[in-house]
Design an enzyme around this catalytic site. Structure first.
Site, PDB file in Angstrom:
ATOM      1  N   GLU A 121       0.833  -1.203   0.000  1.00  0.00           N
ATOM      2  CA  GLU A 121       0.000   0.000   0.000  1.00  0.00           C
ATOM      3  C   GLU A 121       0.868   1.253   0.000  1.00  0.00           C
ATOM      4  OE1 GLU A 121      -4.064  -0.425   1.137  1.00  0.00           O
ATOM      5  OE2 GLU A 121      -3.365  -1.323   3.019  1.00  0.00           O
ATOM      6  N   GLU A 141      -4.718  -9.270   2.751  1.00  0.00           N
ATOM      7  CA  GLU A 141      -5.669  -8.941   3.821  1.00  0.00           C
ATOM      8  C   GLU A 141      -6.922  -9.815   3.799  1.00  0.00           C
ATOM      9  OE1 GLU A 141      -3.024  -5.374   3.557  1.00  0.00           O
ATOM     10  OE2 GLU A 141      -3.879  -6.824   2.163  1.00  0.00           O
TER      11      GLU A 141
END
Length: 253
Positions: A121, A141
């Site tokens: 990210e 995730e």
């Protein structure tokens, strides 16, 4: 007396006008606990307030394995238990990942080893990205029951297209540097061990250009991506006129 823990984030200036942020927790493959996220957020704020024209972010042998799942939830719970507002805690985490944060200067990522979760990210928030041949990327995730909320769900489909982004976001699989280059997430793939050197070369090249023009390009592109193509043209014209006006004033002085 217990010695102070080594900082997880190092801020240096290896070249003129270049700031370098190094994630430095190799024993955990640069996984960040809450303190690490807060150190990283503070480093970005220092870079934004300083005189650098470009920043480089790196992690050494591994870019980052993401949030330290062994401690992160407990760290957040402890902070909330001390009475810290939840918004302040998450603001630091998001600032560390440059989510909803647009630095005035470009950022170059030098990626070796693993670039997972929050690490990917963070890489996705940078402007230029150099990856080593054996670098690996993943947003795992969904395998742990949550989503990549550090900016990737919103940003990745705009960067690499819908099908590729959904493959990354929904499978949690690992992808090599060549595939990420093919998809456009990475700008260059270089031999292992040379990502930082190449990133610093790019940073020096950027830093040698007009700082007003460089900042103008970054601002115009960032603002333009948030709207329509017609709106982006208007932003491009406006920022171009502003940069030219600065250049003319400098020439007269």
């Amino acid at each position: 007396m217990t010695p102070a823990a080594a900082p997880m984030i190092e801020l240096t200036g290896p070249r003129p006008y270049v700031a370098q942020i190094t994630l430095n927790r190799p024993a955990r493959r640069n996984a960040l606990d809450l303190a690490g996220f807060r150190e990283l957020a503070a480093a970005w704020r220092e870079v934004a307030a300083g005189g650098a024209r470009v920043a480089v972010v790196t992690g050494g042998a591994d870019f980052s394995s993401g949030a330290d799942l062994a401690t992160f939830s407990d760290d957040v719970a402890a902070a909330l238990g001390r009475g810290e507002p939840a918004a302040a805690v998450w603001d630091d985490v998001h600032h560390a990942l440059l989510r909803d944060v647009v630095l005035p200067i470009p950022v170059v990522a030098a990626i070796e080893g693993i670039c997972f979760g929050a690490g990917m990210e963070l890489a996705g928030a940078t402007d230029l990205r150099v990856a080593a041949e054996s670098a690996r990327f993943s947003l795992p995730e969904v395998r742990h029951g949550f989503i990549a909320s550090g900016g990737s769900v919103a940003r990745l489909p705009r960067q690499i297209g819908y099908p590729a982004a959904m493959q990354v976001l929904l499978t949690g699989e690992r992808f090599g540097a060549a595939r990420m280059r093919e998809w456009g997430f990475v700008g260059e793939v270089v031999p292992d061990g040379s990502a930082l050197g190449r990133a610093l070369e790019l940073a020096e090249r950027v830093a040698a250009n007009s700082p007003d023009a460089v900042r103008g390009v970054k601002r115009a592109v960032g603002e333009g991506l948030r709207g329509t193509l017609a709106g982006a043209y208007e932003i491009e014209s406006r920022v171009s006129e502003e940069v030219l006006a600065i250049s003319r004033r400098s020439a007269r002085d």
